[in-house]
Scaffold this motif. Structure first.
Motif, short mmCIF file in Angstrom:
data_model
loop_
_atom_site.label_atom_id
_atom_site.label_comp_id
_atom_site.label_asym_id
_atom_site.label_seq_id
_atom_site.Cartn_x
_atom_site.Cartn_y
_atom_site.Cartn_z
N LYS A 1 0.84 -1.20 0.00
CA LYS A 1 0.00 0.00 0.00
C LYS A 1 0.88 1.25 0.00
O LYS A 1 1.83 1.35 0.77
CB LYS A 1 -0.91 -0.02 1.23
N ASP A 2 0.55 2.15 -0.87
CA ASP A 2 1.33 3.37 -0.97
C ASP A 2 0.40 4.51 -1.36
O ASP A 2 -0.56 4.31 -2.08
CB ASP A 2 2.42 3.18 -2.03
N LYS A 3 0.72 5.71 -0.85
CA LYS A 3 -0.16 6.86 -1.14
C LYS A 3 -0.22 7.15 -2.63
O LYS A 3 -1.23 7.57 -3.16
CB LYS A 3 0.34 8.10 -0.39
N ALA B 1 3.28 -6.57 -5.34
CA ALA B 1 4.49 -7.36 -5.11
C ALA B 1 4.30 -8.76 -5.69
O ALA B 1 5.22 -9.36 -6.23
CB ALA B 1 4.80 -7.44 -3.62
N VAL B 2 3.07 -9.27 -5.53
CA VAL B 2 2.69 -10.53 -6.18
C VAL B 2 1.47 -10.20 -7.02
O VAL B 2 0.55 -9.53 -6.55
CB VAL B 2 2.39 -11.62 -5.14
N ASP B 3 1.48 -10.63 -8.28
CA ASP B 3 0.48 -10.14 -9.22
C ASP B 3 -0.28 -11.30 -9.85
O ASP B 3 0.23 -12.00 -10.71
CB ASP B 3 1.20 -9.31 -10.30
N ASP B 4 -1.49 -11.50 -9.36
CA ASP B 4 -2.41 -12.42 -10.01
C ASP B 4 -1.84 -13.83 -10.17
O ASP B 4 -1.71 -14.34 -11.28
CB ASP B 4 -2.78 -11.84 -11.39
N VAL B 5 -1.50 -14.44 -9.04
CA VAL B 5 -0.87 -15.75 -9.06
C VAL B 5 -1.91 -16.83 -8.78
O VAL B 5 -2.79 -16.65 -7.94
CB VAL B 5 0.25 -15.81 -8.00
N GLY C 1 -1.35 -5.64 1.59
CA GLY C 1 -2.72 -6.07 1.43
C GLY C 1 -2.79 -7.34 0.58
O GLY C 1 -1.92 -7.59 -0.24
N VAL C 2 -3.81 -8.16 0.83
CA VAL C 2 -3.98 -9.39 0.05
C VAL C 2 -5.30 -9.31 -0.71
O VAL C 2 -6.33 -8.94 -0.15
CB VAL C 2 -4.00 -10.62 0.98
N GLU C 3 -5.25 -9.64 -2.00
CA GLU C 3 -6.47 -9.74 -2.80
C GLU C 3 -6.45 -11.10 -3.47
O GLU C 3 -5.40 -11.57 -3.89
CB GLU C 3 -6.48 -8.67 -3.90
N ALA C 4 -7.62 -11.72 -3.57
CA ALA C 4 -7.66 -13.00 -4.27
C ALA C 4 -9.02 -13.20 -4.88
O ALA C 4 -10.03 -12.74 -4.35
CB ALA C 4 -7.33 -14.14 -3.31
N LYS C 5 -9.04 -13.88 -6.03
CA LYS C 5 -10.33 -14.23 -6.62
C LYS C 5 -10.94 -15.37 -5.84
O LYS C 5 -12.11 -15.40 -5.55
CB LYS C 5 -10.15 -14.65 -8.08
N ARG C 6 -10.08 -16.34 -5.49
CA ARG C 6 -10.60 -17.48 -4.76
C ARG C 6 -9.44 -18.21 -4.07
O ARG C 6 -8.41 -18.48 -4.68
CB ARG C 6 -11.29 -18.44 -5.73
N VAL D 1 16.31 -8.62 -11.75
CA VAL D 1 14.86 -8.66 -11.62
C VAL D 1 14.35 -7.24 -11.37
O VAL D 1 14.88 -6.56 -10.51
CB VAL D 1 14.45 -9.55 -10.42
N PRO D 2 13.35 -6.79 -12.11
CA PRO D 2 12.83 -5.45 -11.82
C PRO D 2 12.11 -5.43 -10.47
O PRO D 2 11.48 -6.43 -10.10
CB PRO D 2 11.84 -5.20 -12.97
N VAL D 3 12.21 -4.31 -9.73
CA VAL D 3 11.42 -4.21 -8.50
C VAL D 3 9.97 -4.04 -8.93
O VAL D 3 9.69 -3.52 -10.01
CB VAL D 3 11.89 -3.02 -7.62
N PRO D 4 9.03 -4.47 -8.07
CA PRO D 4 7.62 -4.45 -8.46
C PRO D 4 7.15 -3.09 -8.96
O PRO D 4 6.35 -3.00 -9.89
CB PRO D 4 6.89 -4.84 -7.17
N ALA D 5 7.69 -2.00 -8.35
CA ALA D 5 7.22 -0.67 -8.73
C ALA D 5 7.70 -0.27 -10.13
O ALA D 5 7.10 0.59 -10.77
CB ALA D 5 7.69 0.36 -7.70
N ALA D 6 8.79 -0.90 -10.59
CA ALA D 6 9.37 -0.51 -11.88
C ALA D 6 9.22 -1.63 -12.90
O ALA D 6 10.03 -1.77 -13.81
CB ALA D 6 10.83 -0.14 -11.69
N ARG D 7 8.18 -2.44 -12.72
CA ARG D 7 7.96 -3.55 -13.63
C ARG D 7 7.54 -3.00 -15.01
O ARG D 7 6.71 -2.09 -15.06
CB ARG D 7 6.85 -4.42 -13.06
N PRO D 8 8.11 -3.51 -16.11
CA PRO D 8 7.71 -3.00 -17.42
C PRO D 8 6.24 -3.31 -17.70
O PRO D 8 5.68 -4.23 -17.09
CB PRO D 8 8.64 -3.74 -18.39
N PRO D 9 5.62 -2.56 -18.60
CA PRO D 9 4.18 -2.74 -18.84
C PRO D 9 3.85 -4.11 -19.44
O PRO D 9 2.77 -4.64 -19.19
CB PRO D 9 3.84 -1.63 -19.85
#
Lengths: 337, 327
Positions: free
Chosen positions: A23-25, A31-35, A71-76, A285-293
């Protein structure tokens, strides 16, 4: 996103679309994306990847043990038939230790230094079953025998600092087994140990997993370890799963350029210095904030083309196989020999 | 009690003996560096003593001897349990100090207990709610306590609770001239102690609250706390069963370090609340230049402080098994 590597029917653990947000303003960073992944009973799934790939975060997210800034988000998320997509504090507490238990990387810091082995074991036992102190002590002895600690009754009275590293990790494993869990989350359980001890601990985990029919999520950065303990493997890169499948399949016929790079970077078990450098993957490895599109591996990938820069390749199940892949230009199977 | 612990105890007692010897010799020499002796003070107050009488007095009390001889005499006396005689009070130093010791020990022990208990409680509570309003409020309140001198807190409390509200006695340890049963006596002493203990402990509550908060925050970040949660324990079990004992270690160390300081603080508190304690005895003896009494107070206090530190060290080894006693 296409459902991927989807769970075999009746999977013990089924995770779909898990993201971990820093979480950032100025906007959350993933950090983990749709796994997505699943673990069947009696099966070991290894999650492998470099430091910062999000492997440990993934395990901690399942236990809901992440610091509050994440924060944690998950579909299921389902575990043994129970929905854990967004569990209440009480729900997750009931699951911790009794349905899924965790083994941590550094057994010295993970054991309370001022409590005896007995106190820590008995506490875990009595938390999950109504049992007298005497019976709990007997069960503690049984657990120490199970993890093959010699002179178990003498060890009960010891404090963690009096035990060797391997012994501590065995105590940690015994503690994880105390609540008779169905799933073990092992977060680099041998990284802090020296090579011979690490081998013993791996053998022990493998045996316990087989004998007790446990599901195991094994997190490591060591391909040799994956090969020796796991049935299936998921390769993570910069917070995403890029390839998954059975260990033999993935290791013998890697299709994602990153997986291939990892395998190439591995020493071949010889001390002969023939002047060859180990092959490395150029870049970091790119840091999560600087991940390429597009694809996170694109800047380091020799096979990258224009489309890799624009869209994140989805993890797609290969028709008719238990393999999944997130790459627009994968290696062809026959290309790798 | 195992053999290791006994060995350790013996070794520590030996160390303590050396420390006490140094205290005795050191303070004796220091006091003799001050110009003027007891006879000078007596002469100054009486105003009618001639040089001959003063010389006689000095001879009688051995004050004309070389310093080393006086030191030797004093040390031999101390070894036989004789701390000297206070002419100003016409009593032996030992009985004077022992009369006053209970009040001081009561004051110091109660103050430490209150300070550690309330301070730790406040600190742990603040750590549990870190950066939330209640944490900020606790930090601010204890900072005010910390910044207020003990004598001001004491006088303020007296004005509010004794003078205005007339709830508690102004000073003293026991209501004089009343026959009381033991239970009534305990209650009476407790009533008299509330304000002195409060004014002495408020300052230390601040220190322990800050220390316990920082220590708790650090412990809560440790891997074994995560392990405890991973077992399925609830928050209060984790805090009490796993975090508190580890978080208390620095607090216990601090108590040992501050015991000496608390005896110093007791001088002020005893003066404000006219408690018959060692602190006031020391204060008075300095102004009367009652050398044997000053020395006696110093000696007994350092003995008590050393003893308390020994007890604290033992408590520490019980709390933290990583501290293995040796020697």
């Amino acid at each position: 996103m296409t459902p991927s590597a989807s769970a075999p029917k009746g999977a013990l653990l089924d995770v779909e679309g898990l993201s971990i947000l820093i979480k950032d303003k100025r906007g959350d960073v993933r950090a983990v994306d749709d796994v997505s992944f699943s673990v069947a009973a009696g099966e070991t799934l290894a999650i492998v990847g470099e430091s910062g790939a999000g492997k440990s975060l993934t395990a901690l997210a399942l236990m809901r043990l992440l610091p509050k800034t994440l924060g944690v988000e998950a579909k299921r998320i389902t575990l043994a038939g129970q929905d854990l997509t967004s569990p209440s504090e009480l729900d997750i507490r009931k699951v911790r230790g009794s349905v899924m238990a965790m083994i941590f990387q550094d057994p010295l810091s993970a054991l309370n230094p001022v409590l005896t082995v007995e106190r820590q074991l008995v506490e875990a036992i009595r938390l999950h079953e109504t049992i007298s102190r005497t019976d709990a002590r007997a069960r503690a002895l049984e657990l120490l025998d199970m993890v093959r600690i010699p002179a178990a009754s003498a060890r009960l009275g010891e404090y963690p600092h009096r035990l060797s590293g391997g012994m501590r990790q065995r105590v940690m494993i015994a503690m994880a087994l105390a609540g008779r869990p169905k799933l073990i989350l092992a977060d680099e359980p041998t990284t802090a140990l020296d090579v011979t001890i690490s081998g013993q601990i791996l053998d022990l985990l493998k045996e316990l997993q087989r004998d007790l029919g446990l599901g195991m999520l094994f997190i490591t950065h060591d391909l040799h370890v994956v090969r020796s303990v796991a049935h299936r493997v998921a390769v993570m890169y910069s917070g995403r799963v890029v390839e998954s499948g059975s260990v033999a399949d993935v290791f013998e016929r890697p299709r994602h350029p990153y997986t291939e790079g990892l395998i190439q970077a591995r020493p071949h078990g010889s001390f002969v210095t023939d002047g060859h450098r180990l092959r490395e993957i150029a870049g970091t490895v790119p840091v999560p904030a600087a991940r390429p599109p597009g694809c996170a591996f694109e800047p380091r990938c020799v096979r990258a083309e224009a489309d890799c820069r624009q869209v994140v390749p989805p993890l797609v199940r290969e028709a008719g196989t238990p393999r999944s892949l997130a790459c627009f230009h994968p290696l062809q199977q026959e290309q790798y020999a | 009690m195992n053999r290791h612990l006994l060995n350790y105890l013996g070794w520590r007692l030996l160390q303590s003996l050396v420390v006490i010897t140094i205290v005795v010799i050191g303070s004796f020499m220091l006091l003799h560096l001050v110009p003027g002796d007891m006879v000078d003070v007596l002469g100054g107050q009486r105003g009618d003593m001639d040089a001959e009488l003063m010389a006689t007095l000095r001879t009688r009390y051995g004050l004309d001897q070389p310093m080393l001889v006086q030191l030797f005499n004093y040390v031999t006396g101390v070894l036989q349990g004789d701390l000297g005689y206070s002419f100003r009070n016409s009593n032996t130093v030992l009985s004077l100090v022992l009369q006053r010791l209970p009040a001081t020990i009561l004051l110091v022990v109660c103050s430490v207990a209150v300070a550690v208990f309330i301070g730790t409680l406040a600190g742990v509570f603040a750590a549990r709610h870190v950066h939330r309003p209640i944490d900020v409020i606790i930090s601010m309140v204890v900072l005010v306590f910390y910044a207020t001198p003990v004598f001001m807190t004491g006088l303020g409390l007296v004005i509010i609770f004794s003078v205005k509200l007339k709830l508690l006695p102004v000073g003293g340890l026991i209501t004089p001239g009343v026959d009381m049963t033991t239970l009534q006596l305990v209650g009476d002493v407790a009533q008299h102690l509330i304000l002195p203990v409060l004014s002495l402990s408020l300052f230390y509550i601040a220190i322990y609250a800050r220390l316990a908060r920082a220590s708790m925050l650090q412990v809560l970040n440790q891997d074994y706390i995560r392990t405890a949660y991973a077992k399925g324990l609830g928050t209060s079990h984790v805090i009490i069963g796993h975090a508190l004992r580890n978080a208390l270690l620095p607090v216990v160390t601090m108590v040992g370090l501050q015991i000496a300081e608390l005896f110093g603080g007791a001088v002020l508190t005893e003066t404000i609340f006219s408690l018959p304690g060692v602190g006031r005895l020391a204060y008075d003896s300095v102004f009367e230049r009652d050398y044997p009494l000053i020395l006696g107070v110093l000696l007994v206090c350092s003995f008590v402080i050393i003893l308390v530190n020994l007890i604290i060290d033992l408590i520490y080894t019980l709390l933290d098994p990583r501290v293995e006693v040796s020697r």
